[in-house]
Structure formats: C-alpha cells, structure tokens
Design a protein around this motif. Structure first.
Motif, PDB file in Angstrom:
ATOM      1  N   ARG A  49       0.848  -1.201   0.000  1.00 28.79           N
ATOM      2  CA  ARG A  49       0.000   0.000   0.000  1.00 28.79           C
ATOM      3  C   ARG A  49       0.880   1.246   0.000  1.00 28.79           C
ATOM      4  N   ARG A  50       0.584   2.185  -0.847  1.00 24.15           N
ATOM      5  CA  ARG A  50       1.466   3.342  -1.044  1.00 24.15           C
ATOM      6  C   ARG A  50       1.539   4.263   0.163  1.00 24.15           C
ATOM      7  N   ASN A  51       0.456   4.744   0.660  1.00 23.08           N
ATOM      8  CA  ASN A  51       0.470   5.719   1.759  1.00 23.08           C
ATOM      9  C   ASN A  51      -0.032   5.141   3.071  1.00 23.08           C
ATOM     10  N   ASP A  52       0.201   3.872   3.283  1.00 25.35           N
ATOM     11  CA  ASP A  52      -0.211   3.228   4.525  1.00 25.35           C
ATOM     12  C   ASP A  52       0.753   3.646   5.641  1.00 25.35           C
ATOM     13  N   PRO A  53       0.272   4.275   6.704  1.00 22.53           N
ATOM     14  CA  PRO A  53       1.187   4.732   7.749  1.00 22.53           C
ATOM     15  C   PRO A  53       1.750   3.618   8.622  1.00 22.53           C
ATOM     16  N   TYR A  54       1.144   2.435   8.576  1.00 27.39           N
ATOM     17  CA  TYR A  54       1.601   1.368   9.468  1.00 27.39           C
ATOM     18  C   TYR A  54       2.919   0.731   9.018  1.00 27.39           C
ATOM     19  N   GLY A  87       8.717  11.763   6.142  1.00 28.87           N
ATOM     20  CA  GLY A  87       8.462  13.117   5.643  1.00 28.87           C
ATOM     21  C   GLY A  87       7.405  13.141   4.559  1.00 28.87           C
ATOM     22  N   ARG A  88       7.403  12.125   3.694  1.00 27.27           N
ATOM     23  CA  ARG A  88       6.424  12.068   2.609  1.00 27.27           C
ATOM     24  C   ARG A  88       5.043  11.712   3.131  1.00 27.27           C
ATOM     25  N   ILE A  89       4.956  10.742   4.033  1.00 31.14           N
ATOM     26  CA  ILE A  89       3.641  10.274   4.496  1.00 31.14           C
ATOM     27  C   ILE A  89       3.051  11.193   5.553  1.00 31.14           C
ATOM     28  N   PHE A  90       3.850  11.551   6.560  1.00 29.43           N
ATOM     29  CA  PHE A  90       3.323  12.324   7.682  1.00 29.43           C
ATOM     30  C   PHE A  90       3.574  13.824   7.562  1.00 29.43           C
ATOM     31  N   GLY A  91       4.669  14.212   6.932  1.00 30.71           N
ATOM     32  CA  GLY A  91       5.049  15.625   6.880  1.00 30.71           C
ATOM     33  C   GLY A  91       6.208  15.880   7.839  1.00 30.71           C
TER      34      GLY A  91
END
Length: 159
Positions: A49-54, A87-91
């Motif tokens: 999954r591309r933007n999965d934070p886990y 940085g890409r997912i959360f900022g």
C-alpha cells in the motif's frame, strides 16, 4: 429512537486494534528480537500500500528494537532510510516524524558515546588511566598552590 446507524466493520463499538499492537507489547515486555521480527513482518505485509502509515511505523519500531539490542549503528542506518518516507507520508512537522528524528539522535549518541568516553576517560579521570601511567601533578600541597592573598583570607577576611 436511533437517528443514525453505526457504519463500518466495528459496529459493536470496540476501538480498532492497531496491527502494531503485538510488536509493541513484545517491545514493552523486553523481548526485543521478537518485537523486531514481528514489526518487520507487519511492515512486509503492508508494504504494498502506497500511503499506509503502518508500514513505516512498523519499521521504526523495528529500528527501536534494533537499538535496544545494542546495535546502534544499524539502528541509525534504519532511521536514515525511514526519514524521507516519514516526511512524505506524515510531513516534516508531524509528531511521528519528530519522534523518529529524536530516536535517531539517541541511537547516534549511543553509537558514538562509548568510543568518546574511552578516549576521554584515560586523559582526565585518574581512576581510568592506563596501567603503569603515573599521575603527574604538582609536588606542593594544595594550600601552598593558592595565591598568598587567598591563603591569608583575602581582602574579605574578618578583622
């Protein structure tokens, strides 16, 4: 009378359980190798999954477990690989990104500190001197090394 019905999988009102809960429990129990393996398994399962934070959170938990096992340079390498992903997912200013940067700094300090301490202890601390090395110091007693004004009580002595 109910106006709204609950939606989603968790209609019973139970909070959703994090996929990292088993790895976190192992880490908190002090079973770091098992926590690392569990966190890597979670990251591998969710890597599609591309933007999965886990997935990055699982890898950060694995890096934390690596550092807890004493492999601090390997943990720093893992943190360095995770920084752009966080940085890409959360900022850049997200609390998880800031925690990752803090954990990296602690691992970096832990990897550098033993070498720095071993170099400075032999130079400054008499108890950690190399064997056979004599303590070089003045031969006069401590009171005689003070300036004459201080030995006599100085300008503020009681009259």
């Amino acid at each position: 009378m109910k106006l709204f019905r609950p939606r989603g999988r968790h209609e019973a009102g139970q909070p959703a359980r994090s996929p990292l809960a088993p790895a976190t429990a192992l880490y908190e129990a002090g079973r770091y190798a098992e926590a690392e393996a569990e966190a890597r398994a979670v990251a591998a399962a969710r890597s599609g999954r591309r933007n999965d934070p886990y997935a990055p959170l699982a890898m950060s938990l694995a890096a934390l477990a690596i550092g807890a096992q004493g492999c601090h340079t390997e943990a720093v390498t893992a943190y360095d690989a995770l920084l752009p992903v966080f940085g890409r997912i959360f900022g850049a200013e997200h609390p998880q990104t800031l925690k990752l940067r803090s954990d990296r700094a602690q691992a970096l300090t832990a990897s550098i500190l033993p070498q720095a301490l071993s170099r400075t202890r032999s130079a400054c601390c008499p108890t950690h001197r190399a064997p056979g090395r004599s303590r070089a110091g003045p031969s006069r007693p401590r009171a005689a090394r003070r300036p004459a004004a201080l030995r006599s009580g100085g300008p503020y002595r009681a009259r």
